[in-house]
Design a protein around this motif. Structure first.
Motif, PDB file in Angstrom:
ATOM      1  N   TRP A   1      -3.735   1.730  -6.403  1.00 30.24           N
ATOM      2  CA  TRP A   1      -4.594   0.849  -7.202  1.00 30.24           C
ATOM      3  C   TRP A   1      -4.202   0.868  -8.666  1.00 30.24           C
ATOM      4  O   TRP A   1      -4.222  -0.160  -9.340  1.00 30.24           O
ATOM      5  CB  TRP A   1      -6.064   1.242  -7.040  1.00 30.24           C
ATOM      6  N   GLU A   2      -3.842   2.043  -9.184  1.00 29.93           N
ATOM      7  CA  GLU A   2      -3.448   2.127 -10.599  1.00 29.93           C
ATOM      8  C   GLU A   2      -2.137   1.404 -10.861  1.00 29.93           C
ATOM      9  O   GLU A   2      -1.944   0.837 -11.942  1.00 29.93           O
ATOM     10  CB  GLU A   2      -3.338   3.592 -11.030  1.00 29.93           C
ATOM     11  N   SER A   3      -1.242   1.384  -9.885  1.00 33.38           N
ATOM     12  CA  SER A   3       0.054   0.724 -10.080  1.00 33.38           C
ATOM     13  C   SER A   3       0.013  -0.761  -9.739  1.00 33.38           C
ATOM     14  O   SER A   3       1.002  -1.460  -9.962  1.00 33.38           O
ATOM     15  CB  SER A   3       1.126   1.417  -9.236  1.00 33.38           C
ATOM     16  N   LEU A   4      -1.096  -1.236  -9.212  1.00 35.63           N
ATOM     17  CA  LEU A   4      -1.211  -2.643  -8.858  1.00 35.63           C
ATOM     18  C   LEU A   4      -1.059  -3.504 -10.100  1.00 35.63           C
ATOM     19  O   LEU A   4      -1.718  -3.290 -11.108  1.00 35.63           O
ATOM     20  CB  LEU A   4      -2.574  -2.897  -8.204  1.00 35.63           C
ATOM     21  N   ALA A   5      -0.176  -4.485 -10.032  1.00 35.71           N
ATOM     22  CA  ALA A   5       0.187  -5.277 -11.212  1.00 35.71           C
ATOM     23  C   ALA A   5      -0.765  -6.441 -11.451  1.00 35.71           C
ATOM     24  O   ALA A   5      -0.340  -7.578 -11.643  1.00 35.71           O
ATOM     25  CB  ALA A   5       1.620  -5.779 -11.074  1.00 35.71           C
ATOM     26  N   VAL A   6      -2.059  -6.163 -11.433  1.00 37.63           N
ATOM     27  CA  VAL A   6      -3.063  -7.182 -11.764  1.00 37.63           C
ATOM     28  C   VAL A   6      -4.026  -6.582 -12.776  1.00 37.63           C
ATOM     29  O   VAL A   6      -4.174  -5.371 -12.877  1.00 37.63           O
ATOM     30  CB  VAL A   6      -3.837  -7.673 -10.517  1.00 37.63           C
ATOM     31  N   SER A   7      -4.673  -7.449 -13.504  1.00 38.73           N
ATOM     32  CA  SER A   7      -5.624  -7.019 -14.517  1.00 38.73           C
ATOM     33  C   SER A   7      -6.977  -6.715 -13.875  1.00 38.73           C
ATOM     34  O   SER A   7      -7.451  -7.463 -13.015  1.00 38.73           O
ATOM     35  CB  SER A   7      -5.796  -8.123 -15.563  1.00 38.73           C
ATOM     36  N   ALA A   8      -7.598  -5.620 -14.287  1.00 37.09           N
ATOM     37  CA  ALA A   8      -8.927  -5.280 -13.787  1.00 37.09           C
ATOM     38  C   ALA A   8      -9.964  -6.276 -14.280  1.00 37.09           C
ATOM     39  O   ALA A   8     -11.017  -6.439 -13.665  1.00 37.09           O
ATOM     40  CB  ALA A   8      -9.302  -3.865 -14.214  1.00 37.09           C
TER      41      ALA A   8
ATOM     42  N   LEU B   1     -14.118   4.609  -7.902  1.00 40.43           N
ATOM     43  CA  LEU B   1     -14.546   5.337  -6.706  1.00 40.43           C
ATOM     44  C   LEU B   1     -13.532   6.382  -6.260  1.00 40.43           C
ATOM     45  O   LEU B   1     -13.904   7.479  -5.855  1.00 40.43           O
ATOM     46  CB  LEU B   1     -14.813   4.352  -5.563  1.00 40.43           C
ATOM     47  N   LEU B   2     -12.261   6.060  -6.337  1.00 38.03           N
ATOM     48  CA  LEU B   2     -11.235   7.007  -5.903  1.00 38.03           C
ATOM     49  C   LEU B   2     -11.004   8.132  -6.915  1.00 38.03           C
ATOM     50  O   LEU B   2     -10.348   9.117  -6.593  1.00 38.03           O
ATOM     51  CB  LEU B   2      -9.926   6.274  -5.614  1.00 38.03           C
ATOM     52  N   SER B   3     -11.566   8.005  -8.118  1.00 37.78           N
ATOM     53  CA  SER B   3     -11.423   9.047  -9.138  1.00 37.78           C
ATOM     54  C   SER B   3     -12.488  10.132  -9.001  1.00 37.78           C
ATOM     55  O   SER B   3     -12.407  11.163  -9.660  1.00 37.78           O
ATOM     56  CB  SER B   3     -11.503   8.440 -10.535  1.00 37.78           C
TER      57      SER B   3
ATOM     58  N   GLY C   1       0.817  -1.202   0.000  1.00 34.59           N
ATOM     59  CA  GLY C   1       0.000   0.000   0.000  1.00 34.59           C
ATOM     60  C   GLY C   1       0.849   1.248   0.000  1.00 34.59           C
ATOM     61  O   GLY C   1       2.071   1.197   0.084  1.00 34.59           O
ATOM     62  N   GLN C   2       0.186   2.375  -0.112  1.00 34.27           N
ATOM     63  CA  GLN C   2       0.833   3.673  -0.033  1.00 34.27           C
ATOM     64  C   GLN C   2      -0.204   4.688   0.405  1.00 34.27           C
ATOM     65  O   GLN C   2      -1.404   4.394   0.446  1.00 34.27           O
ATOM     66  CB  GLN C   2       1.500   4.066  -1.358  1.00 34.27           C
ATOM     67  N   ALA C   3       0.237   5.875   0.735  1.00 35.44           N
ATOM     68  CA  ALA C   3      -0.656   6.889   1.282  1.00 35.44           C
ATOM     69  C   ALA C   3      -1.715   7.333   0.278  1.00 35.44           C
ATOM     70  O   ALA C   3      -2.843   7.603   0.656  1.00 35.44           O
ATOM     71  CB  ALA C   3       0.155   8.096   1.756  1.00 35.44           C
ATOM     72  N   TYR C   4      -1.359   7.415  -0.989  1.00 30.33           N
ATOM     73  CA  TYR C   4      -2.295   7.886  -2.010  1.00 30.33           C
ATOM     74  C   TYR C   4      -2.939   6.668  -2.658  1.00 30.33           C
ATOM     75  O   TYR C   4      -2.329   5.972  -3.466  1.00 30.33           O
ATOM     76  CB  TYR C   4      -1.539   8.748  -3.033  1.00 30.33           C
TER      77      TYR C   4
ATOM     78  N   LEU D   1     -12.320  -5.769  -8.418  1.00 29.05           N
ATOM     79  CA  LEU D   1     -12.166  -4.857  -7.291  1.00 29.05           C
ATOM     80  C   LEU D   1     -11.248  -3.698  -7.658  1.00 29.05           C
ATOM     81  O   LEU D   1     -11.454  -2.567  -7.214  1.00 29.05           O
ATOM     82  CB  LEU D   1     -11.633  -5.610  -6.073  1.00 29.05           C
ATOM     83  N   LYS D   2     -10.242  -3.955  -8.490  1.00 27.26           N
ATOM     84  CA  LYS D   2      -9.329  -2.898  -8.930  1.00 27.26           C
ATOM     85  C   LYS D   2     -10.088  -1.850  -9.727  1.00 27.26           C
ATOM     86  O   LYS D   2      -9.929  -0.651  -9.485  1.00 27.26           O
ATOM     87  CB  LYS D   2      -8.187  -3.491  -9.776  1.00 27.26           C
ATOM     88  N   ALA D   3     -10.927  -2.279 -10.648  1.00 32.90           N
ATOM     89  CA  ALA D   3     -11.696  -1.333 -11.464  1.00 32.90           C
ATOM     90  C   ALA D   3     -12.651  -0.523 -10.591  1.00 32.90           C
ATOM     91  O   ALA D   3     -12.790   0.701 -10.767  1.00 32.90           O
ATOM     92  CB  ALA D   3     -12.460  -2.072 -12.550  1.00 32.90           C
TER      93      ALA D   3
END
Length: 76
Positions: free
Chosen positions: A23-30, A42-44, A15-18, A35-37
């Motif tokens: 989530w955007e840098s997470l190395a998995v496909s949406a 939501l965070l956008s 994780g990180q503060a932002y 959950l990534k998508a």
């Protein structure tokens, strides 16, 4: 995905503060991890009060005592 995320298991460990950047840098496909998508969507969302300010402006109440007294408890 929710159980793995809640338990901080791969691929959701770290994780990180932002949050959006994490989530955007997470190395998995949406596609494989929806959950990534959802999290990126939501965070956008940028919270703002433009609609409320526009309403007060249209009513001529931009800088009035009535507007300055608004709180959660006092709704008009």
């Amino acid at each position: 995905d929710f159980k793995a995320y809640n338990l901080c298991r791969a691929p959701f460990s770290g994780g990180q503060a932002y949050g959006l950047a994490w989530w955007e840098s997470l190395a998995v496909s949406a596609d494989r991890h929806p959950l990534k998508a959802l999290a990126i969507t939501l965070l956008s969302i940028v919270p703002h009060a433009a609609d409320v300010e526009r309403l007060f402006s249209d009513m001529g109440s931009t800088q009035s005592p009535k507007r300055c007294n608004l709180t959660v408890e006092t709704n008009i």
